[in-house]
Design a protein around this motif. Sequence first.
Motif, PDB file in Angstrom:
ATOM      1  N   GLY A  40       0.839  -1.196   0.000  1.00  0.00           N
ATOM      2  CA  GLY A  40       0.000   0.000   0.000  1.00  0.00           C
ATOM      3  C   GLY A  40       0.870   1.241   0.000  1.00  0.00           C
ATOM      4  O   GLY A  40       2.075   1.175  -0.234  1.00  0.00           O
ATOM      5  N   THR A  41       0.255   2.381   0.294  1.00  0.00           N
ATOM      6  CA  THR A  41       0.991   3.640   0.340  1.00  0.00           C
ATOM      7  C   THR A  41       1.019   4.138   1.774  1.00  0.00           C
ATOM      8  O   THR A  41      -0.009   4.168   2.449  1.00  0.00           O
ATOM      9  CB  THR A  41       0.350   4.688  -0.592  1.00  0.00           C
ATOM     10  N   TRP A  42       2.200   4.539   2.224  1.00  0.00           N
ATOM     11  CA  TRP A  42       2.444   4.937   3.603  1.00  0.00           C
ATOM     12  C   TRP A  42       3.063   6.324   3.643  1.00  0.00           C
ATOM     13  O   TRP A  42       3.881   6.672   2.787  1.00  0.00           O
ATOM     14  CB  TRP A  42       3.395   3.945   4.268  1.00  0.00           C
ATOM     15  N   GLN A  43       2.693   7.111   4.653  1.00  0.00           N
ATOM     16  CA  GLN A  43       3.284   8.434   4.849  1.00  0.00           C
ATOM     17  C   GLN A  43       4.368   8.351   5.912  1.00  0.00           C
ATOM     18  O   GLN A  43       4.127   7.879   7.026  1.00  0.00           O
ATOM     19  CB  GLN A  43       2.231   9.447   5.272  1.00  0.00           C
ATOM     20  N   THR A  44       5.553   8.809   5.570  1.00  0.00           N
ATOM     21  CA  THR A  44       6.674   8.797   6.509  1.00  0.00           C
ATOM     22  C   THR A  44       6.514   9.911   7.543  1.00  0.00           C
ATOM     23  O   THR A  44       5.702  10.807   7.383  1.00  0.00           O
ATOM     24  CB  THR A  44       8.016   9.015   5.785  1.00  0.00           C
ATOM     25  N   ALA A  62      11.148  17.364   5.650  1.00  0.00           N
ATOM     26  CA  ALA A  62      10.329  16.842   4.553  1.00  0.00           C
ATOM     27  C   ALA A  62       9.782  15.465   4.925  1.00  0.00           C
ATOM     28  O   ALA A  62      10.284  14.795   5.818  1.00  0.00           O
ATOM     29  CB  ALA A  62      11.157  16.738   3.276  1.00  0.00           C
ATOM     30  N   TYR A  63       8.716  15.082   4.234  1.00  0.00           N
ATOM     31  CA  TYR A  63       8.181  13.733   4.382  1.00  0.00           C
ATOM     32  C   TYR A  63       7.748  13.239   3.013  1.00  0.00           C
ATOM     33  O   TYR A  63       7.737  13.997   2.039  1.00  0.00           O
ATOM     34  CB  TYR A  63       7.039  13.678   5.400  1.00  0.00           C
ATOM     35  N   ALA A  64       7.428  11.948   2.942  1.00  0.00           N
ATOM     36  CA  ALA A  64       7.105  11.340   1.651  1.00  0.00           C
ATOM     37  C   ALA A  64       5.946  10.372   1.774  1.00  0.00           C
ATOM     38  O   ALA A  64       5.607   9.918   2.869  1.00  0.00           O
ATOM     39  CB  ALA A  64       8.330  10.596   1.114  1.00  0.00           C
ATOM     40  N   HIS A  65       5.362  10.075   0.634  1.00  0.00           N
ATOM     41  CA  HIS A  65       4.444   8.953   0.493  1.00  0.00           C
ATOM     42  C   HIS A  65       5.252   7.865  -0.195  1.00  0.00           C
ATOM     43  O   HIS A  65       5.845   8.091  -1.251  1.00  0.00           O
ATOM     44  CB  HIS A  65       3.229   9.321  -0.354  1.00  0.00           C
ATOM     45  N   VAL A  66       5.298   6.700   0.446  1.00  0.00           N
ATOM     46  CA  VAL A  66       6.093   5.577  -0.051  1.00  0.00           C
ATOM     47  C   VAL A  66       5.150   4.463  -0.477  1.00  0.00           C
ATOM     48  O   VAL A  66       4.321   4.014   0.318  1.00  0.00           O
ATOM     49  CB  VAL A  66       7.073   5.077   1.037  1.00  0.00           C
ATOM     50  N   LYS A  67       5.289   4.032  -1.724  1.00  0.00           N
ATOM     51  CA  LYS A  67       4.460   2.943  -2.243  1.00  0.00           C
ATOM     52  C   LYS A  67       5.191   1.627  -2.011  1.00  0.00           C
ATOM     53  O   LYS A  67       6.270   1.391  -2.556  1.00  0.00           O
ATOM     54  CB  LYS A  67       4.178   3.130  -3.726  1.00  0.00           C
ATOM     55  N   MET A  68       4.571   0.779  -1.170  1.00  0.00           N
ATOM     56  CA  MET A  68       5.139  -0.529  -0.844  1.00  0.00           C
ATOM     57  C   MET A  68       4.492  -1.575  -1.759  1.00  0.00           C
ATOM     58  O   MET A  68       3.256  -1.619  -1.871  1.00  0.00           O
ATOM     59  CB  MET A  68       4.868  -0.878   0.611  1.00  0.00           C
ATOM     60  N   ALA A  69       5.327  -2.394  -2.381  1.00  0.00           N
ATOM     61  CA  ALA A  69       4.834  -3.400  -3.318  1.00  0.00           C
ATOM     62  C   ALA A  69       5.751  -4.622  -3.285  1.00  0.00           C
ATOM     63  O   ALA A  69       6.912  -4.517  -2.880  1.00  0.00           O
ATOM     64  CB  ALA A  69       4.783  -2.816  -4.730  1.00  0.00           C
ATOM     65  N   PRO A  70       5.233  -5.772  -3.719  1.00  0.00           N
ATOM     66  CA  PRO A  70       6.074  -6.963  -3.790  1.00  0.00           C
ATOM     67  C   PRO A  70       7.236  -6.759  -4.760  1.00  0.00           C
ATOM     68  O   PRO A  70       7.081  -6.116  -5.805  1.00  0.00           O
ATOM     69  CB  PRO A  70       5.129  -8.047  -4.318  1.00  0.00           C
ATOM     70  N   CYS A  71       8.395  -7.280  -4.385  1.00  0.00           N
ATOM     71  CA  CYS A  71       9.572  -7.295  -5.274  1.00  0.00           C
ATOM     72  C   CYS A  71      10.227  -8.658  -5.089  1.00  0.00           C
ATOM     73  O   CYS A  71      10.964  -8.878  -4.139  1.00  0.00           O
ATOM     74  CB  CYS A  71      10.523  -6.140  -4.960  1.00  0.00           C
ATOM     75  N   GLY A  72       9.884  -9.571  -5.943  1.00  0.00           N
ATOM     76  CA  GLY A  72      10.332 -10.951  -5.756  1.00  0.00           C
ATOM     77  C   GLY A  72       9.603 -11.532  -4.563  1.00  0.00           C
ATOM     78  O   GLY A  72       8.403 -11.355  -4.413  1.00  0.00           O
ATOM     79  N   ARG A 122       5.667  10.397  -3.678  1.00  0.00           N
ATOM     80  CA  ARG A 122       5.388  11.831  -3.588  1.00  0.00           C
ATOM     81  C   ARG A 122       6.221  12.397  -2.441  1.00  0.00           C
ATOM     82  O   ARG A 122       6.501  11.686  -1.486  1.00  0.00           O
ATOM     83  CB  ARG A 122       3.907  12.090  -3.310  1.00  0.00           C
ATOM     84  N   THR A 123       6.578  13.678  -2.535  1.00  0.00           N
ATOM     85  CA  THR A 123       7.364  14.314  -1.482  1.00  0.00           C
ATOM     86  C   THR A 123       6.745  15.654  -1.097  1.00  0.00           C
ATOM     87  O   THR A 123       6.171  16.351  -1.933  1.00  0.00           O
ATOM     88  CB  THR A 123       8.828  14.524  -1.930  1.00  0.00           C
ATOM     89  N   PHE A 124       6.881  15.998   0.192  1.00  0.00           N
ATOM     90  CA  PHE A 124       6.258  17.194   0.746  1.00  0.00           C
ATOM     91  C   PHE A 124       7.234  17.893   1.693  1.00  0.00           C
ATOM     92  O   PHE A 124       8.062  17.249   2.324  1.00  0.00           O
ATOM     93  CB  PHE A 124       5.000  16.820   1.544  1.00  0.00           C
ATOM     94  N   ASN A 125       7.083  19.229   1.781  1.00  0.00           N
ATOM     95  CA  ASN A 125       7.794  20.009   2.792  1.00  0.00           C
ATOM     96  C   ASN A 125       6.831  21.061   3.335  1.00  0.00           C
ATOM     97  O   ASN A 125       5.621  20.977   3.075  1.00  0.00           O
ATOM     98  CB  ASN A 125       9.090  20.616   2.236  1.00  0.00           C
ATOM     99  N   ASP A 126       7.332  22.063   4.052  1.00  0.00           N
ATOM    100  CA  ASP A 126       6.467  23.083   4.644  1.00  0.00           C
ATOM    101  C   ASP A 126       5.633  23.838   3.608  1.00  0.00           C
ATOM    102  O   ASP A 126       4.560  24.350   3.920  1.00  0.00           O
ATOM    103  CB  ASP A 126       7.300  24.096   5.440  1.00  0.00           C
ATOM    104  N   SER A 127       6.111  23.900   2.366  1.00  0.00           N
ATOM    105  CA  SER A 127       5.400  24.619   1.307  1.00  0.00           C
ATOM    106  C   SER A 127       4.371  23.758   0.591  1.00  0.00           C
ATOM    107  O   SER A 127       3.637  24.252  -0.255  1.00  0.00           O
ATOM    108  CB  SER A 127       6.403  25.156   0.280  1.00  0.00           C
ATOM    109  N   GLY A 128       4.338  22.465   0.885  1.00  0.00           N
ATOM    110  CA  GLY A 128       3.425  21.539   0.215  1.00  0.00           C
ATOM    111  C   GLY A 128       4.192  20.516  -0.608  1.00  0.00           C
ATOM    112  O   GLY A 128       5.368  20.243  -0.349  1.00  0.00           O
ATOM    113  N   GLU A 129       3.526  19.969  -1.621  1.00  0.00           N
ATOM    114  CA  GLU A 129       4.166  18.950  -2.450  1.00  0.00           C
ATOM    115  C   GLU A 129       5.242  19.590  -3.320  1.00  0.00           C
ATOM    116  O   GLU A 129       5.060  20.690  -3.831  1.00  0.00           O
ATOM    117  CB  GLU A 129       3.133  18.239  -3.321  1.00  0.00           C
ATOM    118  N   TYR A 130       6.358  18.896  -3.465  1.00  0.00           N
ATOM    119  CA  TYR A 130       7.431  19.380  -4.328  1.00  0.00           C
ATOM    120  C   TYR A 130       8.075  18.204  -5.040  1.00  0.00           C
ATOM    121  O   TYR A 130       7.871  17.056  -4.671  1.00  0.00           O
ATOM    122  CB  TYR A 130       8.466  20.186  -3.532  1.00  0.00           C
ATOM    123  N   LYS A 131       8.838  18.492  -6.074  1.00  0.00           N
ATOM    124  CA  LYS A 131       9.494  17.462  -6.875  1.00  0.00           C
ATOM    125  C   LYS A 131      10.914  17.223  -6.350  1.00  0.00           C
ATOM    126  O   LYS A 131      11.855  17.876  -6.755  1.00  0.00           O
ATOM    127  CB  LYS A 131       9.542  17.882  -8.346  1.00  0.00           C
TER     128      LYS A 131
END
Length: 129
Positions: free
Chosen positions: A26-30, A36-46, A55-64
């Motif tokens: 699923g997707t988890w928020q760090t 900064a914090y991120a949304h991390v997509k967890m998925a099977p790998c082998g 996705r990544t975020f800081n005090d200003s909102g989402e950023y690249k």
Amino acid sequence: MKKLMTAAALAFGLAGAAQAADPAVGTWQTQVDDGAYAHVKMAPCGGAICGTIARTFNDSGEYKSPNLGKTLVIDMVPEGGGNYAGKVWRPSNGKIYIGKMNVSGNALKLSGCVAGGLICSKQTWKRIN
């Protein structure tokens, strides 16, 4: 031949469903790390679970962030009872840590250690979906 292809498709479908049922998928928020914090997509790998920065975020909102798409959780192998063992990459310092993970409901506890366990860092993530 048709029966063989149907059986193979069914077998692959059941294997995929078993992996999708993994509680870490699923997707988890760090937690915030270095502002900064991120949304991390967890998925099977082998036979393991891997987590990619979606996705990544800081005090200003989402950023690249330049870390978008990079693997943060590396080869976490299920050990039963919601526990996993593998590796964790920390973007703020570029280090890879020996990692442990525990999933319980909508909480994911992640820890990483270096220097034989002398230096450790922990975070609790919350499920986004």
